[in-house]
Write a protein that holds these residues in place. Sequence first.
Motif, PDB file in Angstrom:
ATOM      1  N   ASN A 112       0.803  -1.228   0.000  1.00  0.00           N
ATOM      2  CA  ASN A 112       0.000   0.000   0.000  1.00  0.00           C
ATOM      3  C   ASN A 112       0.830   1.270   0.000  1.00  0.00           C
ATOM      4  O   ASN A 112       0.282   2.363   0.163  1.00  0.00           O
ATOM      5  CB  ASN A 112      -0.949   0.015   1.196  1.00  0.00           C
ATOM      6  CG  ASN A 112      -0.226  -0.028   2.542  1.00  0.00           C
ATOM      7  OD1 ASN A 112       0.937   0.313   2.638  1.00  0.00           O
ATOM      8  ND2 ASN A 112      -0.936  -0.467   3.574  1.00  0.00           N
ATOM      9  N   ASP A 113       2.158   1.162  -0.164  1.00  0.00           N
ATOM     10  CA  ASP A 113       3.013   2.347  -0.109  1.00  0.00           C
ATOM     11  C   ASP A 113       4.006   2.303  -1.269  1.00  0.00           C
ATOM     12  O   ASP A 113       4.770   1.334  -1.412  1.00  0.00           O
ATOM     13  CB  ASP A 113       3.746   2.391   1.234  1.00  0.00           C
ATOM     14  CG  ASP A 113       4.479   3.688   1.456  1.00  0.00           C
ATOM     15  OD1 ASP A 113       5.579   3.854   0.888  1.00  0.00           O
ATOM     16  OD2 ASP A 113       3.954   4.549   2.184  1.00  0.00           O
ATOM     17  N   THR A 114       4.005   3.341  -2.098  1.00  0.00           N
ATOM     18  CA  THR A 114       4.882   3.370  -3.287  1.00  0.00           C
ATOM     19  C   THR A 114       6.349   3.467  -2.906  1.00  0.00           C
ATOM     20  O   THR A 114       7.213   2.926  -3.608  1.00  0.00           O
ATOM     21  CB  THR A 114       4.504   4.550  -4.185  1.00  0.00           C
ATOM     22  OG1 THR A 114       4.543   5.757  -3.411  1.00  0.00           O
ATOM     23  CG2 THR A 114       3.091   4.382  -4.737  1.00  0.00           C
ATOM     24  N   LEU A 115       6.666   4.161  -1.786  1.00  0.00           N
ATOM     25  CA  LEU A 115       8.064   4.257  -1.355  1.00  0.00           C
ATOM     26  C   LEU A 115       8.620   2.879  -1.039  1.00  0.00           C
ATOM     27  O   LEU A 115       9.724   2.515  -1.491  1.00  0.00           O
ATOM     28  CB  LEU A 115       8.161   5.178  -0.136  1.00  0.00           C
ATOM     29  CG  LEU A 115       9.513   5.191   0.592  1.00  0.00           C
ATOM     30  CD1 LEU A 115      10.610   5.740  -0.317  1.00  0.00           C
ATOM     31  CD2 LEU A 115       9.423   6.003   1.886  1.00  0.00           C
ATOM     32  N   ASP A 135      17.609  12.056   5.705  1.00  0.00           N
ATOM     33  CA  ASP A 135      17.802  10.846   4.901  1.00  0.00           C
ATOM     34  C   ASP A 135      17.938   9.646   5.827  1.00  0.00           C
ATOM     35  O   ASP A 135      18.475   9.744   6.937  1.00  0.00           O
ATOM     36  CB  ASP A 135      19.057  10.955   4.043  1.00  0.00           C
ATOM     37  CG  ASP A 135      18.928  12.016   2.957  1.00  0.00           C
ATOM     38  OD1 ASP A 135      17.838  12.621   2.873  1.00  0.00           O
ATOM     39  OD2 ASP A 135      19.893  12.228   2.216  1.00  0.00           O
ATOM     40  N   LEU A 136      17.460   8.506   5.367  1.00  0.00           N
ATOM     41  CA  LEU A 136      17.560   7.267   6.129  1.00  0.00           C
ATOM     42  C   LEU A 136      18.517   6.317   5.439  1.00  0.00           C
ATOM     43  O   LEU A 136      18.592   6.271   4.198  1.00  0.00           O
ATOM     44  CB  LEU A 136      16.187   6.604   6.256  1.00  0.00           C
ATOM     45  CG  LEU A 136      15.104   7.367   7.027  1.00  0.00           C
ATOM     46  CD1 LEU A 136      13.797   6.591   6.978  1.00  0.00           C
ATOM     47  CD2 LEU A 136      15.521   7.606   8.460  1.00  0.00           C
ATOM     48  N   LEU A 137      19.234   5.543   6.257  1.00  0.00           N
ATOM     49  CA  LEU A 137      20.094   4.484   5.746  1.00  0.00           C
ATOM     50  C   LEU A 137      19.669   3.188   6.406  1.00  0.00           C
ATOM     51  O   LEU A 137      19.688   3.057   7.632  1.00  0.00           O
ATOM     52  CB  LEU A 137      21.563   4.793   6.048  1.00  0.00           C
ATOM     53  CG  LEU A 137      22.586   4.031   5.213  1.00  0.00           C
ATOM     54  CD1 LEU A 137      22.419   4.357   3.731  1.00  0.00           C
ATOM     55  CD2 LEU A 137      24.011   4.380   5.663  1.00  0.00           C
ATOM     56  N   LEU A 138      19.236   2.222   5.585  1.00  0.00           N
ATOM     57  CA  LEU A 138      18.757   0.931   6.058  1.00  0.00           C
ATOM     58  C   LEU A 138      19.807  -0.114   5.729  1.00  0.00           C
ATOM     59  O   LEU A 138      20.226  -0.241   4.557  1.00  0.00           O
ATOM     60  CB  LEU A 138      17.431   0.568   5.377  1.00  0.00           C
ATOM     61  CG  LEU A 138      16.152   1.277   5.858  1.00  0.00           C
ATOM     62  CD1 LEU A 138      16.236   2.785   5.699  1.00  0.00           C
ATOM     63  CD2 LEU A 138      14.953   0.752   5.082  1.00  0.00           C
ATOM     64  N   HIS A 146      19.417   3.616   0.701  1.00  0.00           N
ATOM     65  CA  HIS A 146      19.435   5.040   1.035  1.00  0.00           C
ATOM     66  C   HIS A 146      18.087   5.637   0.626  1.00  0.00           C
ATOM     67  O   HIS A 146      17.754   5.695  -0.555  1.00  0.00           O
ATOM     68  CB  HIS A 146      20.586   5.727   0.298  1.00  0.00           C
ATOM     69  CG  HIS A 146      20.667   7.198   0.577  1.00  0.00           C
ATOM     70  ND1 HIS A 146      21.495   8.034  -0.148  1.00  0.00           N
ATOM     71  CD2 HIS A 146      20.050   7.992   1.495  1.00  0.00           C
ATOM     72  CE1 HIS A 146      21.363   9.274   0.290  1.00  0.00           C
ATOM     73  NE2 HIS A 146      20.490   9.268   1.288  1.00  0.00           N
ATOM     74  N   VAL A 147      17.324   6.082   1.615  1.00  0.00           N
ATOM     75  CA  VAL A 147      16.016   6.698   1.377  1.00  0.00           C
ATOM     76  C   VAL A 147      16.153   8.180   1.681  1.00  0.00           C
ATOM     77  O   VAL A 147      16.391   8.573   2.827  1.00  0.00           O
ATOM     78  CB  VAL A 147      14.925   6.068   2.264  1.00  0.00           C
ATOM     79  CG1 VAL A 147      13.568   6.708   1.967  1.00  0.00           C
ATOM     80  CG2 VAL A 147      14.856   4.566   2.046  1.00  0.00           C
ATOM     81  N   THR A 148      16.036   9.023   0.667  1.00  0.00           N
ATOM     82  CA  THR A 148      16.223  10.451   0.867  1.00  0.00           C
ATOM     83  C   THR A 148      14.985  11.064   1.502  1.00  0.00           C
ATOM     84  O   THR A 148      13.906  10.461   1.561  1.00  0.00           O
ATOM     85  CB  THR A 148      16.515  11.157  -0.465  1.00  0.00           C
ATOM     86  OG1 THR A 148      15.327  11.156  -1.264  1.00  0.00           O
ATOM     87  CG2 THR A 148      17.640  10.455  -1.213  1.00  0.00           C
ATOM     88  N   ALA A 149      15.163  12.316   1.935  1.00  0.00           N
ATOM     89  CA  ALA A 149      14.033  13.032   2.515  1.00  0.00           C
ATOM     90  C   ALA A 149      12.942  13.277   1.487  1.00  0.00           C
ATOM     91  O   ALA A 149      11.790  13.526   1.840  1.00  0.00           O
ATOM     92  CB  ALA A 149      14.519  14.355   3.108  1.00  0.00           C
ATOM     93  N   ASN A 150      13.308  13.206   0.182  1.00  0.00           N
ATOM     94  CA  ASN A 150      12.327  13.369  -0.899  1.00  0.00           C
ATOM     95  C   ASN A 150      11.756  12.032  -1.361  1.00  0.00           C
ATOM     96  O   ASN A 150      11.145  11.961  -2.437  1.00  0.00           O
ATOM     97  CB  ASN A 150      12.977  14.082  -2.078  1.00  0.00           C
ATOM     98  CG  ASN A 150      13.420  15.492  -1.716  1.00  0.00           C
ATOM     99  OD1 ASN A 150      12.751  16.178  -0.946  1.00  0.00           O
ATOM    100  ND2 ASN A 150      14.578  15.900  -2.249  1.00  0.00           N
ATOM    101  N   ASN A 151      11.988  10.978  -0.568  1.00  0.00           N
ATOM    102  CA  ASN A 151      11.451   9.641  -0.848  1.00  0.00           C
ATOM    103  C   ASN A 151      12.040   9.029  -2.107  1.00  0.00           C
ATOM    104  O   ASN A 151      11.388   8.240  -2.801  1.00  0.00           O
ATOM    105  CB  ASN A 151       9.923   9.665  -0.934  1.00  0.00           C
ATOM    106  CG  ASN A 151       9.283   9.872   0.427  1.00  0.00           C
ATOM    107  OD1 ASN A 151       9.886   9.590   1.459  1.00  0.00           O
ATOM    108  ND2 ASN A 151       8.058  10.373   0.434  1.00  0.00           N
ATOM    109  N   GLU A 152      13.291   9.367  -2.405  1.00  0.00           N
ATOM    110  CA  GLU A 152      14.020   8.659  -3.464  1.00  0.00           C
ATOM    111  C   GLU A 152      14.777   7.504  -2.813  1.00  0.00           C
ATOM    112  O   GLU A 152      15.287   7.628  -1.703  1.00  0.00           O
ATOM    113  CB  GLU A 152      14.989   9.598  -4.168  1.00  0.00           C
ATOM    114  CG  GLU A 152      14.298  10.768  -4.860  1.00  0.00           C
ATOM    115  CD  GLU A 152      15.294  11.776  -5.403  1.00  0.00           C
ATOM    116  OE1 GLU A 152      14.992  12.387  -6.438  1.00  0.00           O
ATOM    117  OE2 GLU A 152      16.365  11.956  -4.787  1.00  0.00           O
TER     118      GLU A 152
END
Length: 961
Positions: A112-115, A135-138, A146-152
């Motif tokens: 249910n989430d495109t990100l 930014d997040l690093l998983l 790497h998930v940016t604050a802009n959801n890239e």
Amino acid sequence: MSIRWFLVLLVSCPQFLFSQEYGYTRYDSKEGLASSTVYCMTQDHDGFMWFGTEAGLTRFDGTHFRTFTIDDGLPDNEVIQLFTDSRGRVWISPFKKSICYYYKGKFHTPENDTLLRHIHVNNYVMRYAENDRGDLLLMEINQLHHVTANNEVYTMNSIQGIPMQNLAAVGRNPAGNFWVIDSIRMYEYSNRLFNLEKKLDYWSYVLYAAVNENIMALRSNYWQNTLHSFKTGKTIIVPATQEQYGFSIIDDHTVSMNSPWGAYVYNINNPDSVQHFLPDIRVTNIKRDKEGNLWFTTMGQGVYRLNSAFVLNTRFKDYNSNQQVLSFARDGNSIAVGSDRNYIHWLNANTGKEERKLRLDTMGITQGVVALFKNSAGHLIGGTPRGILQYTPRVRWFDPIARITVKNLFPYKDDLLVITDHDIFRINQNTLAIKDTIWRERATCAFARNDTFYIGSLNGLYRLLPNGAKQFLGDRFALFRARIAAITRDTNNVLWVATFGGGLVAFRNEKIIAHIKQEQGLAGNICRTLFLEDNNLWVGTNKGLNKIRIDDTTYPLKKYTTGDGLASDIINVVYVYHNKVFVGTPEGVTYFDEGKIAGDSRCDLRFINISVGGDAYYPDLAPVLIPHKKNNIQFDYVGISYKSTGDIRYRYRLLGLDSNWYETRETFLNFPALPSGDYELQLQAINKFDVHSQLLVARFTVEQLLYEKNWFKALAGLLFLAITGLVVLLIVQRIRRKEQEKTAINKRISELEQLSRKAQMNPHFIFNSLNSIQQYVMDADVAGANKFISGFSRLIRQTLDFSSRPEIRLEEELDYLKNYLDIEKTRLEDAFSWVVNMEKGVDPTLYYIPPMILQPFVENSVRHGLRFRKDKNGVVTITVKRDGDYLICILEDNGIGRKAAMQYKSVSPINYQSKGLSLTADRIEMYNREHALKIRMWIDDLEDNFHNSLGTRVTIYFPVL
């Protein structure tokens, strides 16, 4: 001994170094936790604690547990890692190869989430980190996301061309970028580039490394761990255990090493201050919450919360069992502690640590020191089941009173009251010589002041007056019939009595001024001990410890239980010294500094759920405009104060409905039927330490009903004015019509009256009367003619007079009829007679009737009934009587009857037809239109059994005027 073996001994045998234990609150599956095996935890922005277990995800607010599973949207019930980002999202790593997060009441998954669809997990995400830009690093074991604050989303599986094979840790670095530890290398990751920071000397494994902007923790080798502070540049070496569950970085200078033997917490700035928590329990993680509490997740033991670093428990072991603490006494800078295993222990009054102990070898193993007192000579006096001892500092038993079972001791003047299972006697404090016996029955406690003794017993409270008189206060006060556990008196001369089952009672001036029970906040109704400290009264119960402010007549309470770190909720004895509280329980002594235990408390208030018309909403998504048909509104909320262990009260008011504040301990408010309008709910939480939360406000509007809306009111007003105008118009028209009808009626009445006048003296009657006068003249009967003319003229005058009046007296109407009948009788040569019957009690001068109603009927009787009789025995009878609101006039004749009269009329028609009866009927109809009480009339033909006519009867009912 080498340093290596010393470190091993330090880690494996911490009990040799620490004599005091911390107090914890444990949460397991029976309290609501999803499972006893807990891998991870986090605290979200609202203050809720989240726990990842093998059987689901659990959220805890300090009062309620809520568990989420695959039924609620989780990809898998087993959760191995949790992380809260700066946006308030709670990231969840299921054991299944997937990832999700919880945000505003909803689980977001790849479905249910495109990100999340762009994050392809090969194994499972083991670590999370966030930089200064959001930014997040998983981290998985062999790739980073790497998930940016802009959801890239950018996925990386190599560093500078080298495949990632053994990622161990990620974290924010001091520059606000990311640290990445892969194998034995540490990189800075920024702008999607890896820069080698340095090589590391450690065992490359994910459980053996942790890093953030403050600290890096590594396992250097089998024996050692290395802790490094980026802030100070300081590095320390600490022991490693054979098996480790990883590191937890608690703050900028504190690190925990988690192991199957508990958690070892190190302060990098003070390496010798190692603290060992939860010995022999498999600790998997540690976290400090916003309130300052330390939380521990474990394998198989659930979750522990360190209640306070300032609450310490000392357990006295003897034969592998705990010694129960029964008594306290101040002894210099120490607190003497009497136990049930023949021991007296001395604890430091400032730290609570044990200094020394004394075993009383001459006592039985199950006997204990139930009371302690320090006399003026500085010696301890102890009361035991065997008798009284004195420690000088050697133990001396006093034989004269050796074979008694002491229950308590109470200082009185320069002496000491000894309360036993048989009596109460008075001894000298120093010599212990018996001076007097003041009570010769079993007692539980005593208090004395000014030669007045209050004595507690199993049956209730007694009082001994100075003159020796004995009073049982239970005769006057039912509360004093319960077992008495302790008695004391404050500076305001209030006697405080602790009962064993009835709570706490305040007594002054022969009145009970307060009765405090569980309903008022007392921990338990079974009170066991009291201790008075200035304006604070400490009450020990079977369910915890209370502190009561007795200088405030509302008697505010604080409660301390095992949830705050007490060794047990059963309180045997309490002693307070300079804010240091010593609590004796069956599990030993609990010691805490009251000022510090509450000093770092906080209280946050959050809405959990808002229900509108049965539909549940996340608080931020609840509607503010509520349809009137859905105005059943419920607010679910919770005060978050983990130190309070659920002991939170709430104050609230709903502006728009009521401006008064109310208090409750419920965690919901329901407003089932609010009227239309604008509302503002104001809510505040107050924890057990009287710390207030922020004021939580919820504004909403209940939509107006159709008839409450302005446009509807305006339209209704216009319609009302229009209808009112129409009604007024109709009323005016009706009034005018009524006036016209009234005028017409009055005109018609006038006409009828004129016609009546004419009808009364119809031409036939006048003609006949004149003939009679002529006959008198011809017969030269002057006297008869004069008499007839006199009656005839009087009748005409009455007719003219009465016809102009609306009503006349019954007396006048009867006189008029008599005059008429006299003339007719004379004219018809005494062919009939007449009689008037008046009911007794009817005064004809007091009743009024319309004029000349009866005359047409009398005339009809004479002309058509009596006239044709062959004899002269005709009779007209007039009867008058009263029946309720009516006056009844009955006119009856014995003429030939109406049928025979009609036959005569057809054979010998009358040239003039009298209209008296028809006019009278019209007059009656006109009268009835204007009066509520109607004139009623009917005519009866009188007949015998063979239907032979006997005459006619006319009955008329006149309303009494």
